[in-house]
Design an enzyme around this catalytic site. Structure first.
Site, PDB file in Angstrom:
ATOM      1  N   ASP A   1      44.390  57.834  47.901  1.00 53.79           N
ATOM      2  CA  ASP A   1      45.310  58.381  48.886  1.00 53.79           C
ATOM      3  C   ASP A   1      45.821  59.728  48.368  1.00 53.79           C
ATOM      4  O   ASP A   1      46.117  59.865  47.178  1.00 53.79           O
ATOM      5  CB  ASP A   1      46.473  57.393  49.088  1.00 53.79           C
ATOM      6  CG  ASP A   1      47.403  57.807  50.203  1.00 53.79           C
ATOM      7  OD1 ASP A   1      47.235  57.281  51.305  1.00 53.79           O
ATOM      8  OD2 ASP A   1      48.293  58.646  49.963  1.00 53.79           O
TER       9      ASP A   1
ATOM     10  N   ASN B   1      51.115  68.769  55.739  1.00 52.72           N
ATOM     11  CA  ASN B   1      51.141  68.955  57.191  1.00 52.72           C
ATOM     12  C   ASN B   1      52.418  69.646  57.649  1.00 52.72           C
ATOM     13  O   ASN B   1      52.400  70.534  58.513  1.00 52.72           O
ATOM     14  CB  ASN B   1      50.997  67.606  57.894  1.00 52.72           C
ATOM     15  CG  ASN B   1      49.568  67.095  57.905  1.00 52.72           C
ATOM     16  OD1 ASN B   1      48.623  67.882  57.899  1.00 52.72           O
ATOM     17  ND2 ASN B   1      49.402  65.779  57.893  1.00 52.72           N
TER      18      ASN B   1
ATOM     19  N   HIS C   1      48.947  71.013  60.721  1.00 51.34           N
ATOM     20  CA  HIS C   1      47.922  69.961  60.735  1.00 51.34           C
ATOM     21  C   HIS C   1      46.513  70.520  60.522  1.00 51.34           C
ATOM     22  O   HIS C   1      45.649  69.826  59.991  1.00 51.34           O
ATOM     23  CB  HIS C   1      47.989  69.191  62.057  1.00 51.34           C
ATOM     24  CG  HIS C   1      49.203  68.301  62.147  1.00 51.34           C
ATOM     25  ND1 HIS C   1      49.266  67.079  61.538  1.00 51.34           N
ATOM     26  CD2 HIS C   1      50.404  68.483  62.761  1.00 51.34           C
ATOM     27  CE1 HIS C   1      50.437  66.512  61.771  1.00 51.34           C
ATOM     28  NE2 HIS C   1      51.158  67.342  62.510  1.00 51.34           N
TER      29      HIS C   1
ATOM     30  N   ASP D   1      43.879  69.074  57.894  1.00 51.96           N
ATOM     31  CA  ASP D   1      42.490  68.721  58.205  1.00 51.96           C
ATOM     32  C   ASP D   1      41.529  69.390  57.218  1.00 51.96           C
ATOM     33  O   ASP D   1      40.534  68.789  56.793  1.00 51.96           O
ATOM     34  CB  ASP D   1      42.141  69.142  59.633  1.00 51.96           C
ATOM     35  CG  ASP D   1      42.840  68.291  60.671  1.00 51.96           C
ATOM     36  OD1 ASP D   1      43.383  67.229  60.312  1.00 51.96           O
ATOM     37  OD2 ASP D   1      42.856  68.686  61.863  1.00 51.96           O
TER      38      ASP D   1
ATOM     39  N   GLU E   1      45.156  59.913  55.488  1.00 52.45           N
ATOM     40  CA  GLU E   1      44.784  60.556  54.229  1.00 52.45           C
ATOM     41  C   GLU E   1      44.209  59.565  53.235  1.00 52.45           C
ATOM     42  O   GLU E   1      44.106  59.869  52.044  1.00 52.45           O
ATOM     43  CB  GLU E   1      46.001  61.254  53.616  1.00 52.45           C
ATOM     44  CG  GLU E   1      47.102  60.348  53.126  1.00 52.45           C
ATOM     45  CD  GLU E   1      48.128  59.989  54.192  1.00 52.45           C
ATOM     46  OE1 GLU E   1      49.264  59.681  53.820  1.00 52.45           O
ATOM     47  OE2 GLU E   1      47.785  60.022  55.393  1.00 52.45           O
TER      48      GLU E   1
END
Length: 363
Positions: A235, A243, A248, A252, A278
């Site tokens: 993670d 973010n 965002h 990405d 994530e």
């Protein structure tokens, strides 16, 4: 005469449909044909040509007319040169073995070999499949005309059967093209849908569905072969801050680049998955606990050293927490879901211990 040629066409169409089902079952695609497919495909279409000879028209002593050449033409247009030569060999041997070794049979086999060689050469040209198929069909029909002329030794007898043979062959070739293209398009769409259903759209890694499917396949194999099966769950630490700070789109970009790091650090047969958000999961077949720990630490080190590049030219650093578990080292005959749960618990331990570390599941 017309009914026999019509039967030939129907048989060829049926064989094309069967071939389409086979290619769908074994996920055979025209742009990624392997040598094994050339051998099998050539033999298969060669057998199709032999079957077509059973429904031929006697046009003279030991001389027959049929659409066997279309099996060779189809092989050249859709598979390639090596398969074409194999199909031609099957057809020529079938002509000699099934109908006797006579002068007419030898002449027919010889000219059919010329058809195969010509089609094999044309198959390498960068024309469209339709253009190839038309040119190959016309070439084959021209060679067949020479063969019939030699065998019958009477141009009137040749002209009695050849015009209809030519028309039916050309019509059959067009029908063959339409059906083959339809089957190929359907198969490609099916392969695409299957790929989409098992692929994460952002990272192009496997998705959760593919992970579960792979676990259902790999875990029984590990039991049967007495092998180890390891799982990594990782993670991105404080990903929400990425973010919130950069947007965002930046998040990405980080996810995509992390996916590439995982592919680079893992083995070619490992199943790398974006499980959601994530979180990523890596399935490690035939991988003992110590080797899984080594791969996990390589990933951890690779992420620490990497500078994630954003669209506006900025770079940022990120860390990950990783949980590791291994079957059967974690005790008992467990399910795939239980194995994932163990790796999740190890991940939470890594988070609680301060992040940016590898922790393993212990009973």
């Amino acid at each position: 005469m017309f009914s026999t040629f019509f039967v030939n066409t129907c048989i060829l169409v049926t064989f094309l449909y069967i071939t389409g089902l086979i290619s769908q079952r074994y996920k055979i695609r025209l742009h990624t044909l392997k040598r094994k497919v050339h051998w099998i495909g050539g033999a298969l279409f060669g057998c199709y040509g032999i079957v077509l000879m059973y429904y031929s028209i006697p046009v003279g002593f030991n001389t027959i007319a049929d659409l066997r050449h279309l099996a060779i033409v189809a092989t050249a247009a859709y598979i390639g040169g090596p398969a074409t030569l194999i199909a031609t060999l099957f057809v020529c041997l079938g002509r000699l073995l099934l109908f006797g070794v006579t002068t007419q049979a030898i002449v027919g086999a010889f000219f059919m070999m010329l058809v195969g060689l010509g089609c094999a050469l044309l198959s390498h040209l960068s024309w469209s499949r339709l253009t190839k198929l038309i040119v190959m069909n016309i070439l084959a029909l021209g060679i067949i005309f020479c063969s019939l002329t030699i065998n019958l030794n009477n141009i009137d007898d040749v002209l009695h059967v050849y015009p209809l043979h030519f028309v039916i062959s050309m019509a059959g070739g067009f029908l063959l093209y339409l059906i083959a293209e339809s089957i190929n398009t359907s198969n490609e769409l099916l392969f695409l849908l299957e790929h989409i259903s098992y692929t994460d759209h952002l990272t192009n890694l496997s998705n959760r569905r593919q992970l579960e499917s792979s676990l259902e396949e790999q875990l029984p194999q590990a039991r049967q072969r007495h092998e180890h099966l390891s799982v990594l769950v990782l993670d991105i630490d404080h990903f929400k801050e990425v973010n919130d700070t950069y947007g965002h789109a930046a998040g990405d970009a980080v996810l995509r680049q992390l996916g590439q790091i995982l592919i680079d650090k893992c083995r070619s047969n490992d199943v790398v998955t974006r499980s959601g958000g994530e979180e990523f999961t890596v399935l490690l077949p035939n991988c003992a606990f110590r080797q899984a720990l080594r791969i996990a630490n390589q990933i951890l080190s690779g992420v620490n050293q990497y500078e994630f590049k954003l669209a506006d030219g900025l770079t940022l650093k990120a860390t990950v927490s990783i949980g590791v578990t291994t079957y059967p080292g974690t005790g008992g005959d467990i399910s795939g879901a239980a194995l994932l749960e163990q790796a999740d618990k190890a991940l939470y331990e890594a988070k609680n211990a301060g992040r940016n570390r590898v922790c393993s599941y212990e009973i």
